[in-house]
Design a protein around this motif. Structure first.
Motif, PDB file in Angstrom:
ATOM      1  N   PRO A  98     -31.460  31.921  11.272  1.00  0.00           N
ATOM      2  CA  PRO A  98     -32.505  32.423  10.385  1.00  0.00           C
ATOM      3  C   PRO A  98     -31.987  33.613   9.573  1.00  0.00           C
ATOM      4  O   PRO A  98     -31.243  34.449  10.088  1.00  0.00           O
ATOM      5  CB  PRO A  98     -33.606  32.872  11.362  1.00  0.00           C
ATOM      6  N   GLY A  99     -32.363  33.664   8.317  1.00  0.00           N
ATOM      7  CA  GLY A  99     -31.951  34.779   7.480  1.00  0.00           C
ATOM      8  C   GLY A  99     -30.611  34.600   6.803  1.00  0.00           C
ATOM      9  O   GLY A  99     -30.158  35.487   6.074  1.00  0.00           O
ATOM     10  N   TRP A 100     -29.965  33.439   7.022  1.00  0.00           N
ATOM     11  CA  TRP A 100     -28.702  33.167   6.332  1.00  0.00           C
ATOM     12  C   TRP A 100     -28.988  32.574   4.959  1.00  0.00           C
ATOM     13  O   TRP A 100     -29.927  31.782   4.788  1.00  0.00           O
ATOM     14  CB  TRP A 100     -27.839  32.195   7.122  1.00  0.00           C
ATOM     15  N   ASP A 101     -28.164  32.923   4.008  1.00  0.00           N
ATOM     16  CA  ASP A 101     -28.247  32.339   2.675  1.00  0.00           C
ATOM     17  C   ASP A 101     -27.432  31.046   2.662  1.00  0.00           C
ATOM     18  O   ASP A 101     -26.233  31.080   2.955  1.00  0.00           O
ATOM     19  CB  ASP A 101     -27.684  33.331   1.655  1.00  0.00           C
ATOM     20  N   PRO A 102     -28.043  29.909   2.362  1.00  0.00           N
ATOM     21  CA  PRO A 102     -27.293  28.639   2.366  1.00  0.00           C
ATOM     22  C   PRO A 102     -26.057  28.660   1.471  1.00  0.00           C
ATOM     23  O   PRO A 102     -25.099  27.921   1.711  1.00  0.00           O
ATOM     24  CB  PRO A 102     -28.331  27.623   1.863  1.00  0.00           C
ATOM     25  N   SER A 103     -26.047  29.498   0.459  1.00  0.00           N
ATOM     26  CA  SER A 103     -24.898  29.551  -0.446  1.00  0.00           C
ATOM     27  C   SER A 103     -23.691  30.228   0.183  1.00  0.00           C
ATOM     28  O   SER A 103     -22.593  30.198  -0.393  1.00  0.00           O
ATOM     29  CB  SER A 103     -25.270  30.293  -1.734  1.00  0.00           C
ATOM     30  N   ASP A 104     -23.851  30.829   1.355  1.00  0.00           N
ATOM     31  CA  ASP A 104     -22.743  31.535   1.979  1.00  0.00           C
ATOM     32  C   ASP A 104     -21.622  30.598   2.416  1.00  0.00           C
ATOM     33  O   ASP A 104     -20.478  31.032   2.578  1.00  0.00           O
ATOM     34  CB  ASP A 104     -23.235  32.344   3.190  1.00  0.00           C
ATOM     35  N   VAL A 105     -21.934  29.324   2.645  1.00  0.00           N
ATOM     36  CA  VAL A 105     -20.879  28.366   3.009  1.00  0.00           C
ATOM     37  C   VAL A 105     -19.956  28.143   1.815  1.00  0.00           C
ATOM     38  O   VAL A 105     -18.733  28.264   1.915  1.00  0.00           O
ATOM     39  CB  VAL A 105     -21.486  27.036   3.488  1.00  0.00           C
ATOM     40  N   ALA A 106     -20.541  27.821   0.671  1.00  0.00           N
ATOM     41  CA  ALA A 106     -19.735  27.610  -0.535  1.00  0.00           C
ATOM     42  C   ALA A 106     -19.043  28.893  -0.976  1.00  0.00           C
ATOM     43  O   ALA A 106     -17.940  28.866  -1.526  1.00  0.00           O
ATOM     44  CB  ALA A 106     -20.618  27.069  -1.654  1.00  0.00           C
TER      45      ALA A 106
ATOM     46  N   PHE B  60     -18.211  32.717   3.184  1.00  0.00           N
ATOM     47  CA  PHE B  60     -18.486  33.727   4.194  1.00  0.00           C
ATOM     48  C   PHE B  60     -18.727  33.148   5.589  1.00  0.00           C
ATOM     49  O   PHE B  60     -18.605  33.852   6.581  1.00  0.00           O
ATOM     50  CB  PHE B  60     -19.708  34.569   3.779  1.00  0.00           C
ATOM     51  N   VAL B  61     -19.073  31.874   5.668  1.00  0.00           N
ATOM     52  CA  VAL B  61     -19.407  31.286   6.967  1.00  0.00           C
ATOM     53  C   VAL B  61     -19.375  29.774   6.836  1.00  0.00           C
ATOM     54  O   VAL B  61     -19.354  29.234   5.721  1.00  0.00           O
ATOM     55  CB  VAL B  61     -20.799  31.771   7.436  1.00  0.00           C
ATOM     56  N   THR B  62     -19.367  29.098   7.972  1.00  0.00           N
ATOM     57  CA  THR B  62     -19.484  27.645   8.020  1.00  0.00           C
ATOM     58  C   THR B  62     -20.511  27.307   9.088  1.00  0.00           C
ATOM     59  O   THR B  62     -20.830  28.182   9.920  1.00  0.00           O
ATOM     60  CB  THR B  62     -18.115  27.021   8.367  1.00  0.00           C
TER      61      THR B  62
ATOM     62  N   LEU C  50     -11.417  25.861   3.566  1.00  0.00           N
ATOM     63  CA  LEU C  50     -10.704  24.837   2.822  1.00  0.00           C
ATOM     64  C   LEU C  50      -9.274  25.278   2.546  1.00  0.00           C
ATOM     65  O   LEU C  50      -8.363  24.453   2.460  1.00  0.00           O
ATOM     66  CB  LEU C  50     -11.435  24.531   1.511  1.00  0.00           C
ATOM     67  N   ASP C  51      -9.064  26.582   2.402  1.00  0.00           N
ATOM     68  CA  ASP C  51      -7.721  27.144   2.298  1.00  0.00           C
ATOM     69  C   ASP C  51      -7.517  28.051   3.510  1.00  0.00           C
ATOM     70  O   ASP C  51      -8.090  29.146   3.573  1.00  0.00           O
ATOM     71  CB  ASP C  51      -7.565  27.955   1.007  1.00  0.00           C
ATOM     72  N   PRO C  52      -6.730  27.634   4.491  1.00  0.00           N
ATOM     73  CA  PRO C  52      -6.618  28.386   5.743  1.00  0.00           C
ATOM     74  C   PRO C  52      -5.885  29.711   5.623  1.00  0.00           C
ATOM     75  O   PRO C  52      -5.830  30.466   6.596  1.00  0.00           O
ATOM     76  CB  PRO C  52      -5.832  27.428   6.649  1.00  0.00           C
TER      77      PRO C  52
ATOM     78  N   ASP D  18     -11.813  34.823   2.662  1.00  0.00           N
ATOM     79  CA  ASP D  18     -13.096  34.377   2.112  1.00  0.00           C
ATOM     80  C   ASP D  18     -12.841  33.303   1.059  1.00  0.00           C
ATOM     81  O   ASP D  18     -12.594  33.586  -0.114  1.00  0.00           O
ATOM     82  CB  ASP D  18     -13.860  35.559   1.500  1.00  0.00           C
ATOM     83  N   THR D  19     -12.896  32.077   1.501  1.00  0.00           N
ATOM     84  CA  THR D  19     -12.666  30.911   0.649  1.00  0.00           C
ATOM     85  C   THR D  19     -13.735  29.889   0.986  1.00  0.00           C
ATOM     86  O   THR D  19     -14.299  29.934   2.088  1.00  0.00           O
ATOM     87  CB  THR D  19     -11.258  30.337   0.902  1.00  0.00           C
ATOM     88  N   PRO D  20     -14.102  29.000   0.080  1.00  0.00           N
ATOM     89  CA  PRO D  20     -15.137  28.003   0.398  1.00  0.00           C
ATOM     90  C   PRO D  20     -14.863  27.286   1.715  1.00  0.00           C
ATOM     91  O   PRO D  20     -13.716  27.022   2.077  1.00  0.00           O
ATOM     92  CB  PRO D  20     -15.059  27.048  -0.798  1.00  0.00           C
ATOM     93  N   ARG D  21     -15.940  26.992   2.435  1.00  0.00           N
ATOM     94  CA  ARG D  21     -15.831  26.370   3.755  1.00  0.00           C
ATOM     95  C   ARG D  21     -16.414  24.960   3.741  1.00  0.00           C
ATOM     96  O   ARG D  21     -17.205  24.593   2.870  1.00  0.00           O
ATOM     97  CB  ARG D  21     -16.596  27.195   4.798  1.00  0.00           C
TER      98      ARG D  21
END
Length: 472
Positions: A215-223, A226-228, A240-242, A246-249
């Motif tokens: 709860p409270g996470w922004d769905p855009s944080d994955v793209a 910041f998080v997966t 996606l880039d190991p 901070d790279t898209p997940r």
């Protein structure tokens, strides 16, 4: 602070034989950042090394002592002195502010401004998660990823053990995590046990329960990188880039990890399921020790790793390995160790949620416990990774681009060490600094309701001013 007075049956405080932490006083770590920058840029360095063609001296010059422990008799700032320096900054601070300054040698609160007010902490919530992990987990253990035989011939089960640092990079290539376990090693061990064809890989994510997003996470944080989705199996934190922090997940970290594993084994099918209870263990790999992963979490503010550590705390304390269970057991571990979490509300382990609330008092208390000089059998040196993992102002981690050389906070470069926290209209900074009189101080500054672009430089300046004054 009461630490250790309420140790109970479910809290496993590691014995001295298992501790792998730096036991030198934190002040030595802080001081190292002060002198080294000067010496490395000295104009005589190249000549001294004999790289200019000039005749080298007969033997190196005698070393000049530059660092040493702070004097135990260093004077303590007064509340009035601290108020004179910090008070005007608080008055000018936009939004809602809370803060505290603590003397870790005595545990005394030297200054406070609404320190019991619970505010959204951002990533300084990781201080709570990291402390609970160090209080609960064996520091030399790590996450374990296993492969077991499936129920059908040609089938193997990849069992997620919670390790977000598992990597598909080959040996010799490094990603963002320290000493990661490698998928190649799992493949090699499986091939030694199963020389025949493998057709199917089953992915087992049963170690965790509940939603994969808090709860409270922004769905855009994955793209945004910041998080997966939090699953107990993934590669390189779902990046996606190991090699980039901070790279898209990926939105399906466990399934994609299973697909990569299947490709390496030559298997065609990837399914989801659970490992058989009596399945033969074919392979296993272990991450870097939890103590090192806590340091990495603090330094880089890695959200996924923080969530994994929080779930390990829940599992070790017989709680539910979900967001709610991990938050509950994090607070439980702190309470059991004698800390007072009153006012703290957690819904995740990373601080990425805007529903988290933490008082500055608790941040200050935890960091002060970690910075307390080691004393006798009941010392708290196993909490030291909370301190050694703190980013250095203007140097590394999440503070590498702050405390600029032309900023008002510039005097804090190399001397302030602190955990950052930033969300929309949320800014926090909690760490330690040595003042002008040689006294080690812990601070926690928090602000809600104003843009970080405005507030963060002010918090940085407050920390720098704290280090620059004697405040008596």
């Amino acid at each position: 602070m009461g630490f250790g007075e309420r140790i109970g049956d479910t809290l496993r405080v590691p014995g001295r034989g298992l501790r792998r932490f730096v036991t030198v006083l934190t002040v030595l770590v802080l001081a190292a950042g002060v002198g080294s920058a000067v010496s490395l840029t000295a104009p005589t360095l190249v000549a001294d090394l004999g790289l200019t063609g000039a005749p080298a001296a007969e033997g190196p010059p005698a070393p000049v002592p530059a660092l040493g422990p702070l004097a135990a008799t260093a004077p303590t700032p007064t509340t009035a002195g601290l108020e004179a320096v910090l008070g005007p900054a608080v008055e000018d601070m936009p939004g809602r502010f809370a803060g505290t300054v603590v003397d870790p040698a005595t545990g005394q609160v030297l200054w406070a401004s609404d320190a019991d007010r619970a505010l959204v902490p951002g990533s300084t919530a990781k201080v709570l998660t990291a402390a609970a992990a160090l209080l609960t987990l064996n520091p030399t253990d790590g996450f374990v990823t296993r492969v077991v035989a499936g129920t059908q011939p040609g089938t193997v089960v990849l069992v997620g053990g919670g390790d977000p640092t598992l990597t598909a990079l080959p040996e010799g290539e490094d990603g963002v995590y320290p000493g990661p376990a490698r998928l190649d090693e799992l493949v090699r061990e499986v091939r030694e046990k199963v020389p025949g064809p493998i057709d199917t890989v089953v992915v087992d994510t049963s170690r965790y329960s509940g939603p994969t997003s808090a709860p409270g996470w922004d769905p855009s944080d994955v793209a945004a990188g910041f998080v997966t989705p939090i699953e107990p199996l993934m590669l390189d934190g779902g990046r996606l880039d190991p090699t980039v922090q901070d790279t898209p997940r990926t939105s399906e970290p466990a399934l994609e990890a299973g697909q990569v594993f299947a490709e390496l084994l030559g298997a065609d099918d990837v399914e989801t399921g659970t490992a058989p209870g009596e399945g033969e263990r074919l392979a296993s790999v272990t991450s870097a020790p939890f103590s090192e992963l806590v340091e990495h979490t603090m330094r880089t503010s890695d959200n996924v790793l923080a969530e994994a550590l929080a779930r390990e705390v829940a599992i070790a304390r017989n709680g539910q390995p979900s967001f709610a269970g991990a938050a509950e057991q994090t607070i439980g571990a702190l309470t059991q160790a004698g800390f007072d979490p009153a006012g703290a509300v957690l819904v995740d382990g990373s601080g990425l949620s805007t529903d988290d609330e933490v008082p500055a008092r608790l941040l200050g208390t935890l960091l002060a416990a970690a910075a307390t000089p080691a004393e006798g059998e009941r010392d708290t040196d196993f909490l030291r990774p909370l301190i050694t993992g703190l980013p250095v102002a203007g140097g590394d981690g999440t503070l590498d681009d702050r405390f600029g050389i032309d900023a008002p906070s510039a005097p804090g470069r190399g001397t302030v060490r602190a955990k950052t926290g930033t969300l929309t209209n949320v800014s926090s900074l909690a760490g330690l600094v040595t003042d002008a009189d040689g006294r080690l101080l812990v601070f926690a500054f928090m602000s809600n309701g104003a843009s970080p672009a405005t507030v963060r430089p002010r918090l940085d300046a407050m920390a720098a001013e704290l280090g620059g004054c004697g405040c008596r």
